[in-house]
Design a protein around this motif. Structure first.
Motif, mmCIF file in Angstrom:
data_model
loop_
_atom_site.group_PDB
_atom_site.id
_atom_site.type_symbol
_atom_site.label_atom_id
_atom_site.label_comp_id
_atom_site.label_asym_id
_atom_site.label_seq_id
_atom_site.Cartn_x
_atom_site.Cartn_y
_atom_site.Cartn_z
ATOM 1 N N GLU A 49 -1.000 -8.176 -10.251
ATOM 2 C CA GLU A 49 -1.475 -8.579 -8.937
ATOM 3 C C GLU A 49 -1.669 -7.356 -8.081
ATOM 4 O O GLU A 49 -1.101 -6.307 -8.334
ATOM 5 C CB GLU A 49 -0.471 -9.506 -8.263
ATOM 6 N N THR A 556 4.118 -11.426 -1.828
ATOM 7 C CA THR A 556 2.893 -12.069 -2.289
ATOM 8 C C THR A 556 3.175 -12.888 -3.540
ATOM 9 O O THR A 556 4.073 -12.564 -4.327
ATOM 10 C CB THR A 556 1.812 -11.027 -2.638
ATOM 11 N N PHE A 558 0.718 -15.295 -6.506
ATOM 12 C CA PHE A 558 -0.564 -15.849 -6.957
ATOM 13 C C PHE A 558 -0.258 -16.791 -8.116
ATOM 14 O O PHE A 558 0.288 -16.377 -9.131
ATOM 15 C CB PHE A 558 -1.505 -14.729 -7.399
ATOM 16 N N LEU A 567 -2.268 -19.094 -3.355
ATOM 17 C CA LEU A 567 -2.061 -17.699 -2.981
ATOM 18 C C LEU A 567 -1.236 -17.664 -1.711
ATOM 19 O O LEU A 567 -1.540 -18.363 -0.739
ATOM 20 C CB LEU A 567 -3.395 -16.988 -2.785
ATOM 21 N N TRP A 569 0.794 -14.943 1.052
ATOM 22 C CA TRP A 569 0.884 -13.567 1.520
ATOM 23 C C TRP A 569 1.805 -13.557 2.744
ATOM 24 O O TRP A 569 1.534 -14.252 3.730
ATOM 25 C CB TRP A 569 -0.512 -13.062 1.865
ATOM 26 N N LYS A 586 -10.126 -14.495 -8.824
ATOM 27 C CA LYS A 586 -8.983 -13.932 -8.100
ATOM 28 C C LYS A 586 -9.401 -12.924 -7.041
ATOM 29 O O LYS A 586 -8.927 -12.964 -5.903
ATOM 30 C CB LYS A 586 -8.025 -13.287 -9.098
ATOM 31 N N ILE A 590 -8.864 -13.336 -2.937
ATOM 32 C CA ILE A 590 -8.152 -12.362 -2.108
ATOM 33 C C ILE A 590 -9.037 -11.888 -0.958
ATOM 34 O O ILE A 590 -8.595 -11.753 0.188
ATOM 35 C CB ILE A 590 -7.684 -11.185 -2.972
ATOM 36 N N CYS A 593 -9.175 -14.564 1.710
ATOM 37 C CA CYS A 593 -7.934 -14.612 2.482
ATOM 38 C C CYS A 593 -7.887 -13.494 3.514
ATOM 39 O O CYS A 593 -7.443 -13.703 4.649
ATOM 40 C CB CYS A 593 -6.736 -14.520 1.547
#
Length: 617
Positions: A49, A556, A558, A567, A569, A586, A590, A593
């Motif tokens: 990740e 974090t 995932f 997900l 954070w 993925k 990200i 987000c």
């Protein structure tokens, strides 16, 4: 001693996490980490990740996302029960028994346990594969929810479609239907007297309550306390609060932390009605019967229990605000501040469960859980809607031993004003304050703006980040990313869009400093109450994993499974939870987000109450 078992009830796919305890630079990649639930069947590959870079999630990813598979689907060969006890921090006592092969063969030969067992047991029609379970209601046996035919775009309203009140009062522990309920809640006294049961008649459950009390007493006599019992797919969670025992029996696969937190809220809801001074009654008479004091409050507890399936505030410990223009919220806050300066402890203007404006007296802080319980108490009690009310209430996190007095008045069907004071004879003063507030709110068009915001609804992921709007270059505001229904862009596209950018289905953003959160509205493909409930329970598991007290919190995570990509954070300023299409890329997730978190910061004056001081709790 710790009371939690290491056995897992989760079934997730790709999971990775980075712990807060890792002091490595932010730009490093995500470190591989297994699920918070430790019993897993994992591949030898590890997914990398990406860590947070300069306040954003790094977008560099490995294309070959390997999978960590966690499943209890194949556990048909194992039936185990464990009693987990806790009283300190020094290890736990676990009693565990596994059936012999002969016992397993006998049980395998038994018919469906509809005639004798609980829902979700091995061999039951409800103990199906994960994909089959997704198609079924994961709580089909709970209080029935009536479909709201007027729901927007065919999306059911999990909050508004439910009719409050206790159901199945004719059941008892001998009823087959009662045994098949997937989630029970009980309140009983330390003498074994039943106080409240989610299902069935409390008086008919006296024997069952005595059994629960005996379990608690047996463990306490050994110098310990019982927190959790596991039996197959069932969890029996105990919470001991002096002379009051609270118990949850569940096979919904919610984590222990979530179920324990729900029992805490139920206890606090009871304290809001009675205060903790009720303990003195048990000191004078151990066989004291509390049911008469709680008469007529079944609807309050059932409404709170229902909120565990749709309201993120029940596990985020934060409240949400109604989206409003900054000037509108400031106008509402100004008049509430004038009232607070005249001797009111708290002045709260709410629309359903969302805060319009909140003002407290100097050095007075209101815990988000108290706001949740207070709004639940008001909205679930029909008497508050019919006339102005002045009622004693207790705020458990403010002072659990004393009553405050709440003046409650509905300004329209959904909007209500709550004025809290310490004086029992302040009714007329609060009534005058309400008249002044209502007059100012009408003149400044605050109430009309509140109604408009309710009609418009909250943020919908399919309206976010429109290319046409992004090209406009205008300063961001809440309505900027919402396309009007007559927009040429929508007219040209006759196909109903599923989800938002890059497969985004839903998100929750929690401001740590403000103790407030904002979440998107449900939209396709999350159209049914069962799908929405399933997502919230996935959020609960993710939240519990992110805040794990045993292995430490994470920055974090995932996760990918057959239902969606999740997900999360967490930074020192906010926590962000998002659900994507299970096939979402993925790197694209990200990136989305990052954009969404930045956008929330840009419009925070409209979605958060900036005037509210942070709560010290």
């Amino acid at each position: 001693m710790s009371s939690r078992s290491t056995s897992s009830l989760s079934s997730s796919g790709d999971d990775t996490a980075d712990r807060n305890s890792n002091p490595a630079p932010i730009e490093q990649h995500f470190e591989s980490l297994s699920l918070a639930e430790p019993v897993v069947l994992a591949s030898n590959h590890q997914e990398t990740e990406n860590e947070i870079t300069s306040g954003t999630l790094n977008q560099e990813t490995n294309d070959d996302d390997s999978r960590q598979i966690v499943s209890r689907e194949g556990d048909a060969e194992e039936v185990a029960g464990s009693v987990e006890q806790g009283g300190g921090d020094s290890g736990g006592v676990v009693w565990e028994r596994e059936n012999s092969e002969a016992e397993e063969e006998v049980e395998e030969g038994l018919p469906s346990p509809r005639s004798s067992g609980y829902a979700g047991e091995r061999g039951s029609s409800s103990a199906t594969s994960g994909s089959r379970m997704d198609e079924m209601s994961d709580d089909s046996d709970e209080i029935q929810e009536v479909r709201n035919d007027g729901s927007l775009d065919g999306v059911s309203d999990l909050q508004g479609s439910w009719i409050p009140g206790k159901r199945h009062v004719d059941e008892d522990d001998g009823s087959i239907s009662w045994r098949k309920r997937k989630k029970h809640f009980f309140i009983l006294s330390n003498s074994g007297k039943p106080i409240y049961s989610r299902y069935g008649d409390e008086h008919k459950l006296a024997g069952f309550s005595a059994t629960l009390q005996a379990i608690v007493s047996f463990v306490e006599n050994g110098g310990d306390c019982v927190n959790l019992v596991r039996a197959g797919k069932h969890q029996v969670v105990f919470l001991v609060k002096g002379p009051i025992y609270l118990v949850c029996i569940s096979c919904t696969e919610e984590p222990y932390e979530s179920l324990s937190g729900q029992l805490e809220l139920i206890y606090d809801q009871m304290i809001l009605i009675l205060t903790r001074s009720i303990n003195r009654c048990f000191e004078k008479n151990p066989k004291f019967d509390m049911t008469t004091l709680l008469g007529g409050t079944d609807v309050v507890f059932s409404s709170l229990i229902h909120s565990f399936s749709w309201n993120p505030a029940t596990f985020l410990h934060a409240y949400t605000c109604l989206p409003l223009a900054y000037a509108t919220r400031q106008a509402a806050g100004a008049i509430l501040q004038d009232v607070a300066d005249s001797g009111v402890l708290f002045a709260i203007l709410m629309c359903k469960h969302k805060v319009v404006s909140l003002v407290g007296a100097q050095k007075a802080s209101l815990h988000p859980d108290d706001m949740l319980l207070l709004s639940n108490f008001v909205m679930s009690s029909e008497s508050f809607r019919t006339s102005e009310s002045f009622s004693p209430i207790c705020l458990p996190r403010y002072n659990p031993m004393a009553f405050l007095y709440a003046y409650v008045h509905y300004l329209d069907f959904d909007t209500y004003l709550m004025l809290l004071t310490t004086s029992s004879d302040a009714f007329h003063h609060l009534k005058d304050c309400r008249s002044r507030i209502e007059m100012v709110l009408l003149k400044s068009n605050v109430l009309s703006e509140v109604q408009r915001s309710m009609i418009d609804g909250g943020m919908r992921v399919e309206d976010l980040f429109s290319d046409a709007l992004l090209r406009s270059g205008s300063s961001p505001h809440l309505g900027q990313y919402k396309l009007p229904t007559d927009s040429p862009e929508r007219v040209r596209d006759p196909v109903v869009r599923i989800g938002g950018p890059d497969g985004l289905w839903h998100f929750i953003y929690r401001s740590i400093y403000l103790d407030q959160y904002v979440s998107s509205e449900f939209s396709p493909p999350l159209t049914t109450a069962q799908q929405q409930k399933r997502l919230y329970r996935a959020y609960q598991k993710l939240y519990a994993s992110m805040h794990d007290k045993v292995i430490g919190s994470h920055k974090t995570q995932f996760r990918r499974d057959e239902n969606y990509v999740l997900l999360c954070w967490a930074t020192q300023d906010f926590e962000f939870y998002a659900a994507f299409d299970p096939l979402a890329d993925k790197a694209a997730a990200i990136k989305t987000c990052n954009r969404l978190c930045q956008w929330v910061k840009d419009v925070e004056n409209e979605i958060f109450s900036q005037g509210a001081s942070p709560f010290s709790w």
